[in-house]
Motif scaffolding. Structure first.
Motif, PDB file in Angstrom:
ATOM      1  N   VAL A  81     -23.403   2.482  82.386  1.00  0.00           N
ATOM      2  CA  VAL A  81     -23.240   3.682  83.201  1.00  0.00           C
ATOM      3  C   VAL A  81     -23.265   4.878  82.263  1.00  0.00           C
ATOM      4  CG1 VAL A  81     -21.589   5.011  84.566  1.00  0.00           C
ATOM      5  CG2 VAL A  81     -21.967   2.602  85.075  1.00  0.00           C
ATOM      6  N   ILE A  82     -23.980   5.938  82.655  1.00  0.00           N
ATOM      7  CA  ILE A  82     -24.054   7.159  81.851  1.00  0.00           C
ATOM      8  C   ILE A  82     -23.379   8.273  82.638  1.00  0.00           C
ATOM      9  CG2 ILE A  82     -25.570   8.598  80.460  1.00  0.00           C
ATOM     10  CD1 ILE A  82     -27.842   6.683  81.263  1.00  0.00           C
ATOM     11  N   VAL A  83     -22.531   9.041  81.991  1.00  0.00           N
ATOM     12  CA  VAL A  83     -21.837  10.142  82.641  1.00  0.00           C
ATOM     13  C   VAL A  83     -21.933  11.379  81.764  1.00  0.00           C
ATOM     14  CG1 VAL A  83     -19.639  11.013  83.508  1.00  0.00           C
ATOM     15  CG2 VAL A  83     -20.224   8.602  83.812  1.00  0.00           C
ATOM     16  N   THR A  84     -22.356  12.486  82.348  1.00  0.00           N
ATOM     17  CA  THR A  84     -22.319  13.769  81.648  1.00  0.00           C
ATOM     18  C   THR A  84     -21.219  14.614  82.274  1.00  0.00           C
ATOM     19  OG1 THR A  84     -24.662  13.726  81.063  1.00  0.00           O
ATOM     20  CG2 THR A  84     -23.597  15.870  81.103  1.00  0.00           C
ATOM     21  N   ASP A  85     -20.226  14.942  81.472  1.00  0.00           N
ATOM     22  CA  ASP A  85     -19.068  15.674  81.966  1.00  0.00           C
ATOM     23  C   ASP A  85     -18.255  16.152  80.771  1.00  0.00           C
ATOM     24  OD1 ASP A  85     -17.164  16.680  83.762  1.00  0.00           O
ATOM     25  OD2 ASP A  85     -15.980  14.854  83.650  1.00  0.00           O
ATOM     26  N   ASN A  86     -17.595  17.299  80.949  1.00  0.00           N
ATOM     27  CA  ASN A  86     -16.644  17.774  79.949  1.00  0.00           C
ATOM     28  C   ASN A  86     -17.289  17.927  78.567  1.00  0.00           C
ATOM     29  OD1 ASN A  86     -14.098  18.746  79.523  1.00  0.00           O
ATOM     30  ND2 ASN A  86     -13.160  16.755  79.177  1.00  0.00           N
ATOM     31  N   LYS A  87     -18.522  18.457  78.555  1.00  0.00           N
ATOM     32  CA  LYS A  87     -19.256  18.793  77.335  1.00  0.00           C
ATOM     33  C   LYS A  87     -19.679  17.575  76.522  1.00  0.00           C
ATOM     34  CE  LYS A  87     -17.015  23.313  76.855  1.00  0.00           C
ATOM     35  NZ  LYS A  87     -16.296  24.232  75.951  1.00  0.00           N
ATOM     36  N   LYS A  88     -19.881  16.454  77.181  1.00  0.00           N
ATOM     37  CA  LYS A  88     -20.401  15.286  76.467  1.00  0.00           C
ATOM     38  C   LYS A  88     -21.110  14.361  77.441  1.00  0.00           C
ATOM     39  CE  LYS A  88     -16.031  12.661  76.577  1.00  0.00           C
ATOM     40  NZ  LYS A  88     -15.244  13.680  77.281  1.00  0.00           N
ATOM     41  N   THR A  89     -21.981  13.532  76.879  1.00  0.00           N
ATOM     42  CA  THR A  89     -22.632  12.467  77.626  1.00  0.00           C
ATOM     43  C   THR A  89     -22.102  11.149  77.087  1.00  0.00           C
ATOM     44  OG1 THR A  89     -24.631  13.743  78.043  1.00  0.00           O
ATOM     45  CG2 THR A  89     -24.815  11.353  78.178  1.00  0.00           C
ATOM     46  N   SER A  90     -21.533  10.332  77.979  1.00  0.00           N
ATOM     47  CA  SER A  90     -20.875   9.094  77.559  1.00  0.00           C
ATOM     48  C   SER A  90     -21.569   7.891  78.178  1.00  0.00           C
ATOM     49  CB  SER A  90     -19.402   9.106  77.975  1.00  0.00           C
ATOM     50  OG  SER A  90     -18.737  10.248  77.481  1.00  0.00           O
ATOM     51  N   PHE A  91     -21.609   6.808  77.411  1.00  0.00           N
ATOM     52  CA  PHE A  91     -22.158   5.536  77.873  1.00  0.00           C
ATOM     53  C   PHE A  91     -21.010   4.533  78.004  1.00  0.00           C
ATOM     54  CE2 PHE A  91     -25.675   7.787  76.130  1.00  0.00           C
ATOM     55  CZ  PHE A  91     -26.811   7.323  76.771  1.00  0.00           C
ATOM     56  N   TYR A  92     -20.876   3.939  79.179  1.00  0.00           N
ATOM     57  CA  TYR A  92     -19.815   2.971  79.457  1.00  0.00           C
ATOM     58  C   TYR A  92     -20.416   1.654  79.917  1.00  0.00           C
ATOM     59  CZ  TYR A  92     -16.860   7.189  79.755  1.00  0.00           C
ATOM     60  OH  TYR A  92     -16.214   8.379  79.498  1.00  0.00           O
ATOM     61  N   GLU A  93     -19.717   0.555  79.616  1.00  0.00           N
ATOM     62  CA  GLU A  93     -20.083  -0.720  80.210  1.00  0.00           C
ATOM     63  C   GLU A  93     -19.762  -0.651  81.704  1.00  0.00           C
ATOM     64  OE1 GLU A  93     -17.961  -3.752  78.188  1.00  0.00           O
ATOM     65  OE2 GLU A  93     -19.167  -3.624  76.362  1.00  0.00           O
ATOM     66  N   SER A  94     -20.723  -0.996  82.552  1.00  0.00           N
ATOM     67  CA  SER A  94     -20.542  -0.810  83.981  1.00  0.00           C
ATOM     68  C   SER A  94     -19.476  -1.719  84.571  1.00  0.00           C
ATOM     69  CB  SER A  94     -21.873  -1.031  84.712  1.00  0.00           C
ATOM     70  OG  SER A  94     -22.382  -2.325  84.449  1.00  0.00           O
ATOM     71  N   ALA A  95     -19.265  -2.905  83.999  1.00  0.00           N
ATOM     72  CA  ALA A  95     -18.332  -3.856  84.598  1.00  0.00           C
ATOM     73  C   ALA A  95     -16.876  -3.437  84.429  1.00  0.00           C
ATOM     74  CB  ALA A  95     -18.550  -5.243  83.995  1.00  0.00           C
ATOM     75  N   MET A  96     -16.492  -2.980  83.218  1.00  0.00           N
ATOM     76  CA  MET A  96     -15.087  -2.709  82.935  1.00  0.00           C
ATOM     77  C   MET A  96     -14.807  -1.285  82.474  1.00  0.00           C
ATOM     78  SD  MET A  96     -13.706  -5.502  83.791  1.00  0.00           S
ATOM     79  CE  MET A  96     -12.047  -5.156  83.216  1.00  0.00           C
ATOM     80  N   GLY A  97     -15.853  -0.488  82.264  1.00  0.00           N
ATOM     81  CA  GLY A  97     -15.647   0.900  81.883  1.00  0.00           C
ATOM     82  C   GLY A  97     -15.374   1.128  80.417  1.00  0.00           C
ATOM     83  N   LYS A  98     -15.638   0.138  79.558  1.00  0.00           N
ATOM     84  CA  LYS A  98     -15.420   0.321  78.123  1.00  0.00           C
ATOM     85  C   LYS A  98     -16.425   1.312  77.559  1.00  0.00           C
ATOM     86  CE  LYS A  98     -15.425  -2.183  73.708  1.00  0.00           C
ATOM     87  NZ  LYS A  98     -15.651  -3.486  73.048  1.00  0.00           N
ATOM     88  N   LEU A  99     -15.933   2.282  76.781  1.00  0.00           N
ATOM     89  CA  LEU A  99     -16.795   3.287  76.158  1.00  0.00           C
ATOM     90  C   LEU A  99     -17.642   2.640  75.072  1.00  0.00           C
ATOM     91  CD1 LEU A  99     -17.612   6.303  75.830  1.00  0.00           C
ATOM     92  CD2 LEU A  99     -15.778   6.468  74.125  1.00  0.00           C
ATOM     93  N   VAL A 100     -18.958   2.861  75.140  1.00  0.00           N
ATOM     94  CA  VAL A 100     -19.889   2.363  74.130  1.00  0.00           C
ATOM     95  C   VAL A 100     -20.197   3.442  73.109  1.00  0.00           C
ATOM     96  CG1 VAL A 100     -22.201   1.437  73.734  1.00  0.00           C
ATOM     97  CG2 VAL A 100     -20.891   0.697  75.724  1.00  0.00           C
TER      98      VAL A 100
END
Length: 492
Positions: free
Chosen positions: A439-458
C-alpha cells in the motif's frame, strides 16, 4: 533501493550463500521465470497524473502545464504524446482504458479514440452524434466500464452516458429517437455493442454521474425525470435491454423540495438505495449530510429493447421506506481481485463517521477524523482503492490516532493503523501495488510504503506539502507542482 517478492528474496539469499551450482545436464531446461520488483524511483520534470497503465510496462499520464497526454514506459521515457485540453483534477480531465495493445482515451471532446500503446497510431475512433444547439451535446458525455478495472478484459464494455443537465429553451434532439443518453462500445473495435438509448423530448437529466453500476457489473441504474414523473431506469449492460419505472408516489417521503435525486444499486437487484439530504447554499457542509431510503422493486418487471426510454405505470408493490441504518451512498470501487467496496464521510451533529460497505445495502459506521471531510470523496482529491489481503478486503483511510488506518470493507472494524497523526492538510491519497503486496500513502509531507496485510512500514520518501498520489496496477506517481516521482513494478 528495490523491493522484491518473497520468492525473489529467497533466491537472492541462496546466491549470496554460495549455492550457485548449475543444474544437471540431464535435467530439462526450466522455462524462464520473472519476479516482479519495484524499481528505484525516477524523477519526471513535469507535474504528471497517472490516468491508466496496462500492467505490462506502459502508462498514460497527463502533463497539465504542457496540455498533453503522454504515453511513457516503465523507465519514464516518452513513447508518444498528444495535445489535449486538460485540467488539474485527478484525471487531468481525461479518462482512459487499456485494452490489449491499445489505450482508449475519452477526453470529453465528443470523440473516443483508441491508440496503439507502442507508437500512438490510431486503431479506431468513435464520435458521439452531435447537432447544433444539441440538448445533449457530445462534450457532456463521460465514460466508465462494465469491468472492475480500467485494464479491460474479455466481455468488458465502455459505457458513455450524458452527465450534464438538459439545456433549457429550444435545444435540438440528438437523434430521431430523442436525446441520446447512453452508448456502449466494444473496446476491441469501437463499434456499438448494442443500440444507443435516448430519453424522450420531456426527459430531464440531473447532472453528475448518470449511471450507477451494480456490484456484479450486470446492470446500471439511471435516475431522471420524464415530464412530471420521477423515474428510474434499469439497464442490462450486456444487451442494453431496459426497464423504466416511475417512483413519483413512492418518493413522497422526500421532503427536500428538489426535483433531482439519486438511486444506487446493491447486491440484491430488487433492493436499491434512494439518497437525499439537505441543500443549504450558506452551509458548505450540508452536502455531507446524507439521508437514505430503501427502494424495493417488484419481481418480474418487463424489459424493452426500444431505443427510447419509455416508462410504464408505477407498480403497486413498489415501496420505499426511510432507513436510519448505516449505508454507503456513493459509487463502488474495486480491489485488484474485483472485490467491491465503498466508503464516504458522514457529518453528524457532534462527530464525523465513515460510512461504508462491501456492496450490500446494509453498511457500517466507523469513527473518522475531521480531515476525512476534506479528503474522501471531495472534488479534486484522490479517491480510495480497496486492498486485497488473505483476511479480506481493506479500505485505507485517514486515521484518528494515526496517519492512516485500514478498515475491513465488510465490517468497518480497524485491522491496522500506521503513520503519524496530526496532519490537517488535504490527504495526498493512497494506492496499491498488488503484485508486491504494498500500500502506498502520500500524507504529512512523505510518501510511505506499507505491507498491505499488517501495515508494517517498508520505506518512506520525502514529499512536498501538497503532493498528490495516483497509481495503477504497476505504476505510482507522486506529483509536486513542477515535477513528479515515479515508481514502476518491473520484472526481474
Amino acid at each position: 533501493m528495490k523491493w522484491t517478492s518473497a520468492f525473489a528474496v529467497a533466491t537472492a539469499l541462496l546466491v549470496l550463500s554460495g549455492c550457485t551450482s548449475a543444474p544437471s545436464q540431464e535435467a530439462a531446461t526450466p522455462s524462464p521465470e520473472t519476479t516482479p520488483t519495484l524499481a528505484d524511483p525516477i524523477d519526471l520534470d513535469y507535474h504528471a497524473t497517472l490516468i491508466v497503465d496496462d500492467g505490462a510496462g506502459h502508462a498514460l499520464v497527463s502533463d497539465w502545464s504542457a496540455e498533453k497526454l503522454r504515453a511513457i514506459d516503465s523507465a519514464g521515457d516518452e513513447l508518444w504524446s498528444i495535445g489535449a485540453q486538460i485540467n488539474d483534477d485527478p484525471s487531468g480531465g481525461a479518462q482512459a482504458y487499456s485494452a490489449g495493445e491499445n489505450v482508449i482515451i475519452d477526453d470529453y471532446s465528443g470523440e473516443v479514440v483508441a491508440y496503439s500503446w507502442a507508437d500512438g497510431s490510431e486503431a479506431w475512433s468513435f464520435e458521439i452524434p452531435d447537432v447544433a444547439n444539441a440538448c445533449h451535446p457530445a462534450q457532456g458525455f463521460s465514460s466508465q466500464t462494465t469491468g472492475t478495472s480500467p485494464i479491460l478484459g474479455d466481455g468488458d464494455l465502455i459505457i458513455l452516458a450524458y452527465e450534464g443537465m438538459l439545456e433549457e429553451g429550444g435545444c435540438e434532439p440528438t437523434s430521431e429517437d430523442g436525446n441520446a443518453f447512453v452508448f456502449a462500445l466494444d473496446p476491441a473495435t469501437g463499434e456499438e455493442a448494442w443500440p444507443s438509448l435516448s430519453t424522450g423530448p420531456e426527459g430531464k437529466t440531473f447532472g453528475g454521474t448518470p449511471l450507477h453500476v451494480s456490484p456484479d457489473r450486470q446492470y446500471g441504474i439511471v435516475s431522471w425525470q420524464d415530464g412530471d414523473e420521477s423515474v428510474i431506469t434499469r439497464v442490462a449492460l450486456d444487451t442494453g435491454r431496459h426497464t423504466t419505472v416511475p417512483i413519483t408516489s413512492a418518493r413522497s417521503i422526500d421532503d427536500t423540495g428538489v426535483d433531482h435525486f439519486d438511486v444506487y444499486p446493491a447486491s440484491d437487484p430488487k433492493s436499491l438505495l434512494y439518497v437525499y439530504g439537505s441543500e443549504d447554499p450558506d452551509n458548505p457542509y450540508s452536502s455531507l449530510v446524507t439521508r437514505a431510503a430503501q427502494l424495493t422493486l417488484p419481481s418480474g418487471l418487463p424489459d424493452s429493447d426500444s431505443p427510447t426510454l419509455d416508462s410504464m405505470g408505477e407498480p403497486e408493490d413498489l415501496t420505499m421506506k426511510d432507513t436510519f441504518d448505516a449505508v454507503c451512498a456513493t459509487d463502488l470501487a474495486f480491489s485488484p481481485n474485483g472485490e467491491p467496496a465503498c466508503v464516504q464521510p458522514q457529518l453528524f451533529a457532534s462527530a464525523v463517521k465513515y460510512q461504508g460497505s462491501d456492496g450490500s445495502l446494509q453498511g457500517w459506521y466507523a469513527d473518522a477524523p475531521e480531515m476525512a471531510l476534506e479528503s474522501i470523496g471531495a472534488y479534486g482529491t484522490p479517491q480510495f482503492s480497496p486492498v486485497d489481503t488473505e483476511d479480506g478486503t481493506l479500505l485505507i483511510v485517514p486515521g484518528i490516532e494515526s496517519g492512516i488506518m485500514a478498515l475491513n470493507a465488510a465490517t468497518g472494524k480497524t485491522v491496522w493503523e500506521a503513520g503519524d497523526a496530526g496532519s490537517d492538510m488535504p490527504w495526498g491519497g493512497q494506492g496499491v501495488l498488488p503484485e508486491l503486496g504494498l500500500v502506498i500513502v502520500t500524507d504529512n509531507k512523505k510518501t510511505s510504503f506499507y505491507e498491505s496485510a499488517m501495515g508494517k512500514l517498508v520505506d518512506d520518501f520525502r514529499a512536498s506539502e501538497y503532493a498528490r498520489l495516483s497509481s495503477g496496477k504497476r505504476v505510482a506517481l507522486v506529483a509536486d507542482e513542477e515535477s513528479t516521482t515515479m515508481w514502476s513494478v518491473v520484472d526481474s
